[in-house]
Enzyme design. Structure first.
Site, PDB file in Angstrom:
ATOM      1  N   HIS A  91       1.201  -1.303  -0.364  1.00 20.31           N
ATOM      2  CA  HIS A  91       0.148  -0.178   0.086  1.00 20.31           C
ATOM      3  C   HIS A  91       1.075   1.000   0.013  1.00 20.31           C
ATOM      4  O   HIS A  91       2.371   0.938   0.281  1.00 20.31           O
ATOM      5  CB  HIS A  91      -0.782  -0.078   0.927  1.00 20.31           C
ATOM      6  CG  HIS A  91      -1.027  -0.197   2.426  1.00 20.31           C
ATOM      7  ND1 HIS A  91      -0.414  -1.701   2.767  1.00 20.31           N
ATOM      8  CD2 HIS A  91      -0.154   0.444   3.082  1.00 20.31           C
ATOM      9  CE1 HIS A  91       0.330  -1.244   4.206  1.00 20.31           C
ATOM     10  NE2 HIS A  91       0.311  -0.464   4.776  1.00 20.31           N
ATOM     11  N   ARG A  95      -1.110  11.403   3.954  1.00 23.74           N
ATOM     12  CA  ARG A  95      -2.030  12.340   4.890  1.00 23.74           C
ATOM     13  C   ARG A  95      -3.419  12.597   3.585  1.00 23.74           C
ATOM     14  O   ARG A  95      -2.962  13.409   3.172  1.00 23.74           O
ATOM     15  CB  ARG A  95      -1.058  13.120   5.779  1.00 23.74           C
ATOM     16  CG  ARG A  95      -0.205  12.157   6.778  1.00 23.74           C
ATOM     17  CD  ARG A  95       0.679  13.412   7.079  1.00 23.74           C
ATOM     18  NE  ARG A  95       1.623  12.257   7.772  1.00 23.74           N
ATOM     19  CZ  ARG A  95       2.887  12.068   7.225  1.00 23.74           C
ATOM     20  NH1 ARG A  95       3.608  12.552   5.706  1.00 23.74           N
ATOM     21  NH2 ARG A  95       3.800  11.047   8.242  1.00 23.74           N
ATOM     22  N   GLU A 142      -3.541   3.496   2.054  1.00 22.10           N
ATOM     23  CA  GLU A 142      -3.836   3.606   3.170  1.00 22.10           C
ATOM     24  C   GLU A 142      -3.819   5.400   3.972  1.00 22.10           C
ATOM     25  O   GLU A 142      -3.004   5.942   3.343  1.00 22.10           O
ATOM     26  CB  GLU A 142      -2.868   2.872   4.065  1.00 22.10           C
ATOM     27  CG  GLU A 142      -2.719   3.798   5.191  1.00 22.10           C
ATOM     28  CD  GLU A 142      -2.057   2.940   6.649  1.00 22.10           C
ATOM     29  OE1 GLU A 142      -1.470   3.465   7.227  1.00 22.10           O
ATOM     30  OE2 GLU A 142      -1.168   1.677   6.035  1.00 22.10           O
ATOM     31  N   ASN A 146      -4.962  13.266  10.702  1.00 23.31           N
ATOM     32  CA  ASN A 146      -4.556  13.369  12.421  1.00 23.31           C
ATOM     33  C   ASN A 146      -5.683  14.199  12.379  1.00 23.31           C
ATOM     34  O   ASN A 146      -5.738  15.178  12.189  1.00 23.31           O
ATOM     35  CB  ASN A 146      -3.189  14.307  12.070  1.00 23.31           C
ATOM     36  CG  ASN A 146      -1.723  12.972  11.776  1.00 23.31           C
ATOM     37  OD1 ASN A 146      -1.985  11.672  12.164  1.00 23.31           O
ATOM     38  ND2 ASN A 146      -1.693  12.766  10.828  1.00 23.31           N
ATOM     39  N   HIS A 160       2.673  11.882  -8.721  1.00 26.45           N
ATOM     40  CA  HIS A 160       0.864  11.518  -9.307  1.00 26.45           C
ATOM     41  C   HIS A 160       1.295  10.821  -8.473  1.00 26.45           C
ATOM     42  O   HIS A 160       1.316   9.108  -8.358  1.00 26.45           O
ATOM     43  CB  HIS A 160       0.134  11.796 -10.058  1.00 26.45           C
ATOM     44  CG  HIS A 160       1.069  10.859 -11.469  1.00 26.45           C
ATOM     45  ND1 HIS A 160       2.280  11.372 -12.067  1.00 26.45           N
ATOM     46  CD2 HIS A 160       1.103   9.950 -11.882  1.00 26.45           C
ATOM     47  CE1 HIS A 160       2.501  11.035 -13.777  1.00 26.45           C
ATOM     48  NE2 HIS A 160       1.892   9.996 -12.996  1.00 26.45           N
ATOM     49  N   GLU A 208      -3.442  10.452 -12.230  1.00 29.85           N
ATOM     50  CA  GLU A 208      -3.276  10.243 -14.043  1.00 29.85           C
ATOM     51  C   GLU A 208      -3.855   9.001 -14.237  1.00 29.85           C
ATOM     52  O   GLU A 208      -4.277   8.026 -13.683  1.00 29.85           O
ATOM     53  CB  GLU A 208      -2.128   9.860 -14.470  1.00 29.85           C
ATOM     54  CG  GLU A 208      -1.761   9.828 -15.963  1.00 29.85           C
ATOM     55  CD  GLU A 208      -0.443   9.156 -16.689  1.00 29.85           C
ATOM     56  OE1 GLU A 208       0.079   9.870 -17.481  1.00 29.85           O
ATOM     57  OE2 GLU A 208       0.844   8.676 -15.078  1.00 29.85           O
TER      58      GLU A 208
END
Length: 350
Positions: A91, A95, A142, A146, A160, A208
């Site tokens: 993965h 954030r 993932e 926060n 990208h 993309e």
């Protein structure tokens, strides 16, 4: 490593490295005695006959050569092990400022599924995993939220993510209808035939869209910019065991790309490394985090990373509380990756 001092043609001169560990022959004392008694043969200065001196020098040479051979064997063994290790891109982690908003965009516009979500209130963050199939067999996203942080700096180094779709134009229309941003309208890639488009998610991450037929890995690319493409390629080949799938130079636009991965682009996710002519450093911001990769042995993985030019930021070992073994590192450009024990990773998903 033993340092070998070249022998002069006119005399047999023992290497000082052979004596430097002996209290009987401190270098300063040897130098002082030599200056006082230059008329005495060197063999008597050291209390050795010429044939013993020769044997000692040959032994020193042998130690050095043995050390080099052992180092070469270690490198070869690690290279072979890395190539044979069962590795897979698991993965990509980054954030976001609003978890619910991002999940809504990815599921409604990009066709992803929310695979699982976990909240860690004691550490004030939430994770969500999204993708096009189960985590045990697909490369997924993932997301990390926060508590209280609603904006991040993506920086100039991250490029990208790539997603393969059946119909780029149709996907773009859906993105527009949902209020998404289109930064490049659908059309053939410059110098090629593949139809692509670029969109942005609510946090500004670029995606993309590549028009392809059915593929087992729709989430197919992570593009990162590097300051030295040759160095990056060698590192990912040797330390990560990736294969250089192809390169493409675009002198008209002054950049070169290299596709790296664990299998063909149409079936496996790839790391797209981009070098822009003359640019050696990038601001990485604080939004993009890392790629996680599966391995059979995090300890050997860390050895290989150290040997081939990477920096270990977390020594290999189990995570507190869940016992999943990991190791974390930086590549020569400072991009972070985390290696996760394959068996431990599958246990997490149970």
């Amino acid at each position: 490593m033993v340092r070998i001092i070249p022998m002069a043609a006119s005399s047999i001169r023992p290497s000082l490295a052979c004596f430097s560990d002996s209290p009987r022959f401190p270098i300063s004392l040897l130098s002082r005695n030599l200056s006082r008694t230059l008329h005495v043969p060197q063999s008597q200065l050291f209390g050795l006959t010429s044939h013993k001196l020769l044997r000692r020098s040959v032994n020193c040479l042998g130690v050095a050569e043995s050390g080099k051979a052992a180092q070469a064997t270690t490198q070869d063994d690690l290279l072979t092990w890395v190539k044979n290790d069962k590795r897979r891109m698991l993965h990509v982690v980054y954030r976001v400022g609003d978890m619910d908003r991002t999940i809504k965009f990815y599921t409604e516009c990009l066709g992803m599924k929310l695979l699982r979500k976990r909240d860690i209130p004691e550490e004030k963050y939430t994770n969500a995993f999204l993708g096009y199939g189960p985590e045990d067999s697909h490369f997924v996203i993932e997301l990390t939220y926060n508590y209280g942080v609603d904006k991040y700096d993506i920086g100039a180094g991250f490029g990208h993510f790539g997603i393969a779709v059946d119909d780029v134009a149709k996907t773009v229309e859906l993105v527009k209808a949902k209020g998404g941003k289109v930064s490049r309208e659908p059309g053939p890639v410059k110098g090629g035939k593949t139809v692509i488009a670029f969109i942005e998610d609510p946090d500004g991450y670029k995606f993309e869209l590549l028009e392809r037929g059915p593929t087992p890995e729709p989430l197919c690319q992570v593009m990162l910019r590097v300051g030295d493409l040759d160095r990056a390629i060698k590192f990912y080949e040797k330390a990560f065991g990736m294969e250089l799938l192809r390169t493409r130079d675009n002198p008209e636009y002054k950049y070169t790309i290299a596709m790296m991965g664990y299998g063909p682009e149409d079936k496996f996710p790839v790391l797209e490394l981009t070098y822009n002519y003359g640019v050696t450093e990038y601001d990485k911001g604080n939004a993009y985090a890392q790629i996680a990769i599966g391995t059979d042995d995090v300890y050997k993985t860390a050895e290989a990373i150290k040997l081939f030019g990477g920096k270990i930021t977390r020594e290999p070992g189990p995570l507190p509380g869940i016992s999943t073994k990991i190791t974390a590192c930086l590549d020569p450009d400072g991009w972070k990756s985390v290696f996760v024990d394959n068996i431990d990773f599958l246990k997490e998903l149970e």
